[in-house]
Design an enzyme around this catalytic site. Sequence first.
Site, short mmCIF file in Angstrom:
data_model
loop_
_atom_site.label_atom_id
_atom_site.label_comp_id
_atom_site.label_asym_id
_atom_site.label_seq_id
_atom_site.Cartn_x
_atom_site.Cartn_y
_atom_site.Cartn_z
N LYS A 7 -8.44 -22.96 -15.12
CA LYS A 7 -7.45 -22.76 -16.20
C LYS A 7 -6.05 -22.84 -15.60
O LYS A 7 -5.14 -23.45 -16.18
CB LYS A 7 -7.70 -21.40 -16.83
CG LYS A 7 -6.62 -20.90 -17.73
CD LYS A 7 -7.07 -19.70 -18.53
CE LYS A 7 -7.20 -18.45 -17.73
NZ LYS A 7 -5.94 -17.81 -17.35
N SER A 37 4.29 -9.75 -13.27
CA SER A 37 3.48 -10.98 -13.33
C SER A 37 4.12 -12.09 -12.51
O SER A 37 5.33 -12.28 -12.53
CB SER A 37 3.36 -11.46 -14.79
OG SER A 37 2.68 -12.71 -14.83
N SER A 38 3.29 -12.84 -11.83
CA SER A 38 3.77 -14.01 -11.06
C SER A 38 4.10 -15.18 -11.98
O SER A 38 4.75 -16.15 -11.59
CB SER A 38 2.69 -14.47 -10.08
OG SER A 38 1.60 -15.04 -10.82
N ASP A 54 -7.89 -11.54 -11.41
CA ASP A 54 -8.96 -12.18 -12.18
C ASP A 54 -10.33 -12.03 -11.53
O ASP A 54 -11.34 -12.35 -12.15
CB ASP A 54 -8.65 -13.66 -12.40
CG ASP A 54 -7.45 -13.84 -13.33
OD1 ASP A 54 -7.05 -15.00 -13.55
OD2 ASP A 54 -6.91 -12.82 -13.83
N ARG A 82 -13.33 -12.42 -19.78
CA ARG A 82 -13.93 -12.05 -18.51
C ARG A 82 -14.80 -10.79 -18.64
O ARG A 82 -15.75 -10.59 -17.88
CB ARG A 82 -12.85 -11.85 -17.43
CG ARG A 82 -12.12 -13.14 -17.11
CD ARG A 82 -11.12 -12.97 -15.97
NE ARG A 82 -10.17 -14.06 -15.99
CZ ARG A 82 -10.31 -15.22 -15.33
NH1 ARG A 82 -11.37 -15.40 -14.57
NH2 ARG A 82 -9.41 -16.17 -15.42
O1 LIG Z 1 -0.42 -18.18 -12.93
C1 LIG Z 1 -1.60 -18.16 -13.34
O2 LIG Z 1 -2.28 -19.18 -13.58
C2 LIG Z 1 -2.26 -16.84 -13.52
C3 LIG Z 1 -1.70 -15.70 -12.98
C4 LIG Z 1 -2.32 -14.38 -13.04
O3 LIG Z 1 -1.52 -13.52 -13.82
P1 LIG Z 1 -0.47 -12.46 -13.16
O4 LIG Z 1 0.45 -13.25 -12.28
O5 LIG Z 1 0.21 -11.86 -14.33
O6 LIG Z 1 -1.31 -11.49 -12.36
C5 LIG Z 1 -3.75 -14.41 -13.61
O7 LIG Z 1 -4.14 -13.10 -14.08
C6 LIG Z 1 -3.87 -15.40 -14.73
O8 LIG Z 1 -5.21 -15.42 -15.23
C7 LIG Z 1 -3.54 -16.80 -14.25
C1 LIG Z 2 -5.18 -12.75 -17.63
C2 LIG Z 2 -5.71 -13.96 -17.79
O1 LIG Z 2 -5.03 -15.06 -18.29
P1 LIG Z 2 -3.56 -15.07 -18.91
O2 LIG Z 2 -2.71 -14.10 -18.11
O3 LIG Z 2 -3.12 -16.50 -18.74
O4 LIG Z 2 -3.67 -14.67 -20.36
C3 LIG Z 2 -7.11 -14.24 -17.39
O5 LIG Z 2 -7.48 -15.44 -17.42
O6 LIG Z 2 -7.84 -13.29 -17.03
#
Ligand SMILES: O=C(O)C1=C[C@@H](OP(=O)(O)O)[C@@H](O)[C@H](O)C1
Ligand SMILES: C=C(OP(=O)(O)O)C(=O)O
Length: 399
Positions: free
Chosen positions: A20, A142-143, A284, A356
Amino acid sequence: MIIGIERSRIEGEVKAPPSKSFAIRYVLLSLITDVKLESIPSSDDVTVANKVVHDLKDGRDELFLGGSATTLRMVIPILLALGRKIKIDGDQTLRRRPLNSLRYLKGGKFTTLQPNANGSISLPMVVEGKLEQETEIEGWESSQYVSGLIYAYCILGYGRIKVIPPVSSKGYIHMTADVINSVGGKVEIRDDVIEIKCSKLKKFHGSVPGDYALASFYAIGALITGGEIKISSLYPPPSYFGDHEIVNMIKQTGAVSEVTGDTWFVKGSDVRRPLAVSINDVPDLAPSLAGLMATIPGESKMLDSERLRIKESDRINTIISTLRSFGIDAHYSSGTITIVGGEPKRGEITCPNDHRIAMLAGDLALRAGGIVKNAECVSKSNPNYWKDLASLGAKIREI
Ligand SMILES: O=C(O)C1=C[C@@H](OP(=O)(O)O)[C@@H](O)[C@H](O)C1
Ligand SMILES: C=C(OP(=O)(O)O)C(=O)O
């Protein structure tokens, strides 16, 4: 959709579900350069990202982001780079996700259309304004904002980001930098400062690699039911820490877990060691790891798990309640989820609009039998989850 699962043995070979995160990055990359993907994953979040790009290119001034926070938090800086005034909204799970770090984006104006009790920034809202060439932003929440800023500054040609520590999910920032650098951009990460220089980018023509976090539900399904599995179409683990670390985490428990080329091989052993890992950089992995920890005798721990509260569901609560639904004791204290491994019992959950968590319940049900209601929620990231389990030997049926 209600899915019923009987005790099964998961084994054989399967293609990893497409990533994703990579897919959304390649779709959004088409706002910056020409992109041709071998195939576009059909998950809800990637479909949303694709629609957003089409709507932006069609000049629309309203965007719907479904449940995809990755798309949401990456698109907002991009809108400020494009100088577009846009109304954005999402589904109920996205409306609950915090956007407090937006206050750092000087030059941006965020008008929340349904002000909430605590006055925080949330959907639905109107985004307008212009991104300044240098930005600092907190790295804890969040990144995804940082990934969006990298894209935004690539659109502007140059930019500099100071990420205020602590920085979470750092691997995704490296993933974003790798994508931009792969098409001729220049993203340099020096400690907490990121410098972006982009001129004429190359075209991207390629495919979306497999997703380690999504594949880990298949690997752990095999491990906890006595099978062995080969999962293909994965990318060679990069040097930075990220979701591919699940390979080593499973190895730490005593199982066989190794990647050769694009294929991950997993097989159980007589050794079953409890695990204690920080999940702040790999949030994740928490739901699939919970299913593994549930069956390893002794206490396993997921540390630095506070941010799980701000995912599609409050995953601290939904992981613990799902484990308890299958007779496994788990509790949370001061950032750590502790799981007391044992023998899961037949259980039942209704997916709390969190893909998930449904997959965690699916894995537990493979061991002990069970039922998952609202099972279609897996389509957010992997619409083929139930079909893939069946192909790997799961005794599964729609009720
Ligand atoms: O940049 C990405 O593709 C993602 C970053 C993550 O979020 P955070 O950076 O908020 O932890 C992850 O939880 C999300 O499913 C996908
Ligand atoms: C948190 C998730 O995705 P997003 O942050 O893109 O909603 C995930 O895939 O578990």
